[in-house]
Design a protein around this motif. Sequence first.
Motif, PDB file in Angstrom:
ATOM      1  N   ALA A  90       0.820  -1.215   0.000  1.00 55.50           N
ATOM      2  CA  ALA A  90       0.000   0.000   0.000  1.00 55.50           C
ATOM      3  C   ALA A  90       0.851   1.261   0.000  1.00 55.50           C
ATOM      4  CB  ALA A  90      -0.931  -0.008   1.206  1.00 55.50           C
ATOM      5  N   PHE A  91       2.113   1.145  -0.361  1.00 55.83           N
ATOM      6  CA  PHE A  91       3.034   2.288  -0.312  1.00 55.83           C
ATOM      7  C   PHE A  91       2.508   3.461  -1.137  1.00 55.83           C
ATOM      8  CE2 PHE A  91       6.565   4.585  -2.323  1.00 55.83           C
ATOM      9  CZ  PHE A  91       7.267   5.020  -1.213  1.00 55.83           C
ATOM     10  N   SER A  93      -0.606   3.688  -2.758  1.00 55.14           N
ATOM     11  CA  SER A  93      -2.033   3.977  -2.568  1.00 55.14           C
ATOM     12  C   SER A  93      -2.283   4.806  -1.311  1.00 55.14           C
ATOM     13  CB  SER A  93      -2.833   2.673  -2.510  1.00 55.14           C
ATOM     14  OG  SER A  93      -2.400   1.856  -1.441  1.00 55.14           O
ATOM     15  N   ASN A  94      -1.493   4.608  -0.266  1.00 57.80           N
ATOM     16  CA  ASN A  94      -1.667   5.407   0.950  1.00 57.80           C
ATOM     17  C   ASN A  94      -1.365   6.882   0.692  1.00 57.80           C
ATOM     18  OD1 ASN A  94      -2.434   3.232   2.517  1.00 57.80           O
ATOM     19  ND2 ASN A  94      -0.374   2.847   3.305  1.00 57.80           N
ATOM     20  N   VAL A  95      -0.343   7.143  -0.119  1.00 58.66           N
ATOM     21  CA  VAL A  95      -0.009   8.527  -0.459  1.00 58.66           C
ATOM     22  C   VAL A  95      -1.137   9.156  -1.275  1.00 58.66           C
ATOM     23  CG1 VAL A  95       1.586   9.986  -1.755  1.00 58.66           C
ATOM     24  CG2 VAL A  95       2.476   8.157  -0.313  1.00 58.66           C
ATOM     25  N   VAL A  96      -1.634   8.410  -2.250  1.00 56.27           N
ATOM     26  CA  VAL A  96      -2.700   8.936  -3.114  1.00 56.27           C
ATOM     27  C   VAL A  96      -3.971   9.196  -2.303  1.00 56.27           C
ATOM     28  CG1 VAL A  96      -4.195   8.382  -5.069  1.00 56.27           C
ATOM     29  CG2 VAL A  96      -1.753   7.874  -5.191  1.00 56.27           C
ATOM     30  N   LYS A  97      -4.303   8.308  -1.373  1.00 56.81           N
ATOM     31  CA  LYS A  97      -5.479   8.521  -0.523  1.00 56.81           C
ATOM     32  C   LYS A  97      -5.326   9.783   0.325  1.00 56.81           C
ATOM     33  CE  LYS A  97      -6.767   3.637  -0.122  1.00 56.81           C
ATOM     34  NZ  LYS A  97      -6.846   2.462   0.800  1.00 56.81           N
ATOM     35  N   THR A  98      -4.115  10.036   0.786  1.00 60.47           N
ATOM     36  CA  THR A  98      -3.871  11.250   1.564  1.00 60.47           C
ATOM     37  C   THR A  98      -4.048  12.495   0.701  1.00 60.47           C
ATOM     38  OG1 THR A  98      -2.296  10.031   2.938  1.00 60.47           O
ATOM     39  CG2 THR A  98      -2.204  12.426   3.047  1.00 60.47           C
ATOM     40  N   ALA A 182       9.370  -2.556   8.221  1.00 62.75           N
ATOM     41  CA  ALA A 182       7.980  -3.010   8.132  1.00 62.75           C
ATOM     42  C   ALA A 182       6.962  -1.886   8.307  1.00 62.75           C
ATOM     43  CB  ALA A 182       7.716  -4.099   9.173  1.00 62.75           C
ATOM     44  N   VAL A 183       7.402  -0.710   8.726  1.00 64.01           N
ATOM     45  CA  VAL A 183       6.471   0.379   9.036  1.00 64.01           C
ATOM     46  C   VAL A 183       6.887   1.646   8.298  1.00 64.01           C
ATOM     47  CG1 VAL A 183       5.453   1.789  10.863  1.00 64.01           C
ATOM     48  CG2 VAL A 183       6.062  -0.601  11.323  1.00 64.01           C
ATOM     49  N   GLN A 184       5.924   2.223   7.576  1.00 65.09           N
ATOM     50  CA  GLN A 184       6.111   3.514   6.912  1.00 65.09           C
ATOM     51  C   GLN A 184       4.869   4.360   7.207  1.00 65.09           C
ATOM     52  OE1 GLN A 184       5.877   0.634   4.664  1.00 65.09           O
ATOM     53  NE2 GLN A 184       7.948   0.095   5.305  1.00 65.09           N
ATOM     54  N   SER A 240      11.523   3.917   2.467  1.00 68.14           N
ATOM     55  CA  SER A 240      10.210   3.354   2.756  1.00 68.14           C
ATOM     56  C   SER A 240       9.744   2.433   1.633  1.00 68.14           C
ATOM     57  CB  SER A 240       9.186   4.475   2.959  1.00 68.14           C
ATOM     58  OG  SER A 240       9.538   5.300   4.052  1.00 68.14           O
ATOM     59  N   GLU A 241      10.026   2.821   0.395  1.00 68.03           N
ATOM     60  CA  GLU A 241       9.637   1.987  -0.743  1.00 68.03           C
ATOM     61  C   GLU A 241      10.318   0.619  -0.682  1.00 68.03           C
ATOM     62  OE1 GLU A 241      10.360   1.694  -5.585  1.00 68.03           O
ATOM     63  OE2 GLU A 241      10.889   3.529  -4.499  1.00 68.03           O
ATOM     64  N   HIS A 242      11.626   0.610  -0.448  1.00 68.51           N
ATOM     65  CA  HIS A 242      12.343  -0.664  -0.385  1.00 68.51           C
ATOM     66  C   HIS A 242      11.859  -1.507   0.792  1.00 68.51           C
ATOM     67  CE1 HIS A 242      14.807   0.484  -3.670  1.00 68.51           C
ATOM     68  NE2 HIS A 242      15.531   1.372  -3.016  1.00 68.51           N
TER      69      HIS A 242
END
Length: 291
Positions: A90-91, A93-98, A182-184, A240-242
Amino acid sequence: MANLRDIRTRISAIKTTRQVTSAMKMVSAARLKKAQDDVDHIRPYTTRLIGIINDMVSAYPDIKINYTFPGRGDKVVLWVVASNRGLCGAFNSNVVKTVQSLLRTDLKDDYRKGNVEIRVLGKQAWKMLRSRNIAPHVLEEGQLVDPTFARISMLADEMIDEYDLGILKKSIVIYNEFINAAVQEVQVQQFLPISIPEVKRDKPISEYILEPNRQTIVDTLMPKTLRSLFYQVVLESIASEHGARMTSMHKATDNATDLIRELQLSYNKARQSNITNELIEITSGAEALKR
């Protein structure tokens, strides 16, 4: 036997997929190490830059800090920092939702007036925004391939120039902050005008020798600080992407292993059933011959 062939085909296909996901996991893990080192190196640097400015302001209240006042223009620049590639959970999609949430709330009026300019760093976010009827104005993707300070600072300089020319009202950056592999966490950070926290001290700072004068030093430090902060944003997003891709591929590999185990069990049951049926047919034929 057709059923057995189908199961064998599925098992073979899933094993191939597992090899791919396992390889992608190892590649992301190797890249994550370097990206995490970059983040660990730049965080103390930007923190110290802001600390120096804080110390000087607390010691000399007459210093005027540029880029801390609201811009004189109407344009709002929204920088969306994501990735060029997918398969990272969800890396993106979470940005786009924000972004969607921000356009519906805080930037609703500016967006309706057409004053919001969306600039995207990463092809995946560009595609997702367009699929949601949000038209970005600028796409930058090469900077993620070779994220050098010189290339990234050019993007920051463009916003600084627009602020100086009275075009920009404010600039906001949306990105994933690196916490661990594991967390971003998605962050919405106002880039311009920048907010410098005040530090109150009882006595003036005396450990600095200021040349040529304190105002010139602050005027020189502020653009450098902004460039470094934007560079840190990009490095945080890359790490975060990696991390997200490594975690996603690890889960995909485990799921493939579980699925192969289930299919192998189904294959063994089907094969045993076929063998039993053949034995029954042979036994029945032998009995018929005896009679």
